[in-house]
Scaffold this motif. Structure first.
Motif, short mmCIF file in Angstrom:
data_model
loop_
_atom_site.label_atom_id
_atom_site.label_comp_id
_atom_site.label_asym_id
_atom_site.label_seq_id
_atom_site.Cartn_x
_atom_site.Cartn_y
_atom_site.Cartn_z
N ARG A 48 -61.91 36.90 3.82
CA ARG A 48 -62.20 35.87 3.18
C ARG A 48 -61.82 36.23 1.43
NH1 ARG A 48 -64.73 32.21 5.09
NH2 ARG A 48 -65.43 33.49 6.79
N PRO A 49 -60.61 36.22 1.15
CA PRO A 49 -60.34 36.48 -0.25
C PRO A 49 -60.65 35.68 -1.31
CG PRO A 49 -58.27 36.18 0.83
CD PRO A 49 -59.59 36.02 2.00
N ALA A 50 -61.00 36.03 -2.56
CA ALA A 50 -61.28 35.19 -3.40
C ALA A 50 -59.98 34.54 -4.09
CB ALA A 50 -62.33 35.51 -4.39
N PRO A 51 -60.31 33.33 -4.77
CA PRO A 51 -58.90 33.00 -5.56
C PRO A 51 -58.40 34.09 -6.65
CG PRO A 51 -60.45 31.19 -5.47
CD PRO A 51 -61.26 32.38 -4.77
N PRO A 52 -57.19 34.35 -6.55
CA PRO A 52 -56.95 35.40 -7.61
C PRO A 52 -57.41 35.11 -9.10
CG PRO A 52 -54.86 34.09 -6.87
CD PRO A 52 -56.09 33.56 -5.98
#
Length: 320
Positions: free
Chosen positions: A183-187
């Protein structure tokens, strides 16, 4: 997670209240709170200023409901879990057989930092297992993004509705599954530029020195020192429990410092790592828990090249 809340059974229940008007919120919250007071149960409200005033105005004066400052409680996910556990333990020690809470996350949590608050909502299904907690989490469908509402359905076993029902969430996903999803965060836009620091196989001391040097007096001292601790713990974890290569990168903005610590491994095996205190023998669990207590945002990403933890000090609420 027991499911007999509507029948008045005691236990741990975690429900969402997705409302489309102030009236709908009050229709659910007020009877819930007054029912707790009538049953002699500790009954708590942890809402933002607007909704707290709304609920307070709808309750009888001196009814016995406790109001907490919601923005203070929900400053950081791991800290919120820690403070709630302390409060719940105190009520249980005083003889409480059931505890009721209505709470809501601050609006800022529903933006670019939602990834770790979604993990928080999932983790709370397990974080309070030993306590008789019945909690309702309020989400305003007029302002909550659709993507967040989808996660709300996946992280809450039940929904409380204005007509008095407690409806199972068909999309509910067990925390051990949900928390293992990537679940990566927005860059962060800062990461589109070259880092100001890039260290291969740094020692913890080198990592601490790099954070101090990169700050240059931009952020409050407490924020910087918290990031120093978090980066040191994370680098130590990567060197001890990860796989080479270990790399520290730092970016500097006018209102924040962003650090990433990456290694070639798969990351922690415990899906609750960072959000709950580590058990005895948990690899790197204490360090991750400290990092989650210390930073304004923590996000994790697993990819073909390994595991990366991103740590932010200062203002993490950039425009994506």
């Amino acid at each position: 997670m027991r499911t007999g809340a509507a029948a008045g059974h005691l236990g741990h229940f975690h429900e969402a209240v997705c409302y489309a008007s102030d009236e709908e919120l009050l229709t659910v919250a007020v009877p819930f709170l007054l029912g707790g007071v009538a049953a002699g149960e500790p009954t708590v409200v942890s809402l933002g200023a607007h909704n707290a005033a709304l609920v307070r105005g709808a309750l009888p004066g001196g009814c016995g409901v406790t109001f907490l400052p919601g923005d203070d409680v929900y400053a950081r996910p791991a800290a919120a879990i820690r403070s709630y556990r302390q409060m719940l333990a105190g009520h249980v020690a005083d003889g409480a057989r059931q505890i009721r809470i209505v709470g809501e996350l601050p609006p800022s949590a529903l933006g670019v930092t939602w990834d770790w608050w979604a993990r928080y909502e999932s983790a709370t299904n397990h974080a309070y297992d030993e306590f008789p907690l019945w909690s309702m989490c309020a989400y305003d469908t007029r302002s909550t993004p659709a993507s967040v509402l989808r996660d709300v359905a996946r992280t809450h076993p039940r929904h409380a509705t204005p007509d008095g029902r407690h409806v199972p969430s068909p999309g509910y996903t067990e925390p051990t599954t949900y928390l293992r999803e990537n679940r990566p965060a927005p860059p962060d836009p800062l990461q589109s530029t070259p880092p100001v620091v890039e260290l291969a196989e740094p020692t913890a001391a080198q990592a601490r020195a790099a954070v101090h040097a990169a700050d240059g007096g931009r952020l409050p001292v407490d924020d910087v020192e918290d990031l120093v601790v978090a980066v040191s713990e994370t680098v130590t974890n990567a060197l001890r429990h990860g796989q080479p290569p270990v790399c520290l990168r730092l970016w500097v903005g006018p209102d924040r410092l962003v650090a990433t610590v990456s290694d070639g491994g798969d990351g922690p095996k415990d899906p609750f790592a960072g959000l709950l205190p580590a058990g005895d023998g948990a690899e790197g669990g204490l360090g991750l828990w400290i990092a989650h207590q210390s930073c304004n945002h923590v996000s994790a990403h697993r990819g073909p090249g390994g595991y990366t933890l991103r740590l932010t000090a200062g203002n993490p609420h950039f425009v994506a």
